[in-house]
Design an enzyme around this catalytic site. Sequence first.
Site, PDB file in Angstrom:
ATOM      1  N   PHE A 298       4.333   3.880  -7.036  1.00  0.00           N
ATOM      2  CA  PHE A 298       4.344   3.975  -5.579  1.00  0.00           C
ATOM      3  C   PHE A 298       5.527   4.829  -5.127  1.00  0.00           C
ATOM      4  CE2 PHE A 298       5.521   2.337  -1.368  1.00  0.00           C
ATOM      5  CZ  PHE A 298       4.303   2.427  -0.695  1.00  0.00           C
TER       6      PHE A 298
ATOM      7  N   ASN B  24       9.099  -5.171  -1.599  1.00  0.00           N
ATOM      8  CA  ASN B  24       8.146  -4.322  -0.885  1.00  0.00           C
ATOM      9  C   ASN B  24       6.825  -4.426  -1.643  1.00  0.00           C
ATOM     10  OD1 ASN B  24       6.765  -2.428   0.597  1.00  0.00           O
ATOM     11  ND2 ASN B  24       7.799  -0.661  -0.323  1.00  0.00           N
ATOM     12  N   PRO B  25       6.050  -5.482  -1.353  1.00  0.00           N
ATOM     13  CA  PRO B  25       4.841  -5.745  -2.121  1.00  0.00           C
ATOM     14  C   PRO B  25       3.666  -4.931  -1.605  1.00  0.00           C
ATOM     15  CG  PRO B  25       5.054  -7.392  -0.425  1.00  0.00           C
ATOM     16  CD  PRO B  25       6.249  -6.463  -0.279  1.00  0.00           C
TER      17      PRO B  25
END
Length: 279
Positions: free
Chosen positions: A90, A182-183
């Site tokens: 990510f 920060n899932p």
Amino acid sequence: MPVLSAHIRAAAARLAAAGIDSPRVEAELLAAHVLGVPRGRLLLIDTVTEPQVASFDELVRRRAERVPLQHLTGTAPFLDRELLVGPGVFIPRPETELLARWGIEALRGVAEPVVLDLCSGSGALAIAVADARPDATVYAVERSDDALPWLRRNTAGTPVRVVPGDVRDVPLPAPADLILCNPPYVPLTVAVPPEVGHDPAEAVFSGEHGLDLIPVIIARAWDVLHDGGRLGVEHDDTHTPAMASLLATWQDIRTHPDLAGRPRFTTATKGRAPSHRSA
């Protein structure tokens, strides 16, 4: 020889036509990447070689196809770092820098803190805390076999300790002073920009409402934090009521806005006398 400024102007026009929000900035960043110089030095360069033009044009073509800029340059800025990124991990966003800053401030006055970065991905949050607090013991927890190599590259040479495993059941160090996360939190029904499609889906989406993982994060944080420990979780801007409910047994619950003023992350202190307010 080709004139650099002319090629940057043409590239900016092409990126604008492709729907890129900041076409001139991105054209300059790509040119700086090809030339191996800071963006601010481009004004000092008049001409470039034909091979440099070819490389630049190829990157512009791919960016116009909405390949993320960070995949083309191989790095993403985060606070004072340039993190290595690419397919499988990510890309950290500027909004998450706000959560990192909050976490660093939350440790003020805490000696030799223990910090966990859950769903760490590139390691952005963990590294930010380790950079700011050399006395901290920082753990970065990540389960993805694709993301872990990026996490290990970024944490190489830092004191961050990588913990491979699923946050749902991996043993976590305890007691901790601070947990940041920060899932994945985007609801499956939400349309995302083309660039987000290059991020791993498991790092972006989390069920129909985007809340499949956050309750697990909160429950595990409660088990691991000592009394008075702090938690900060990034979430979708529609999640504020749900976060208040999920954190009902915590103290000092605060929802913080992102750079556009939307609710973006919620913080809380472990305790049993809830106090809800937004800031």
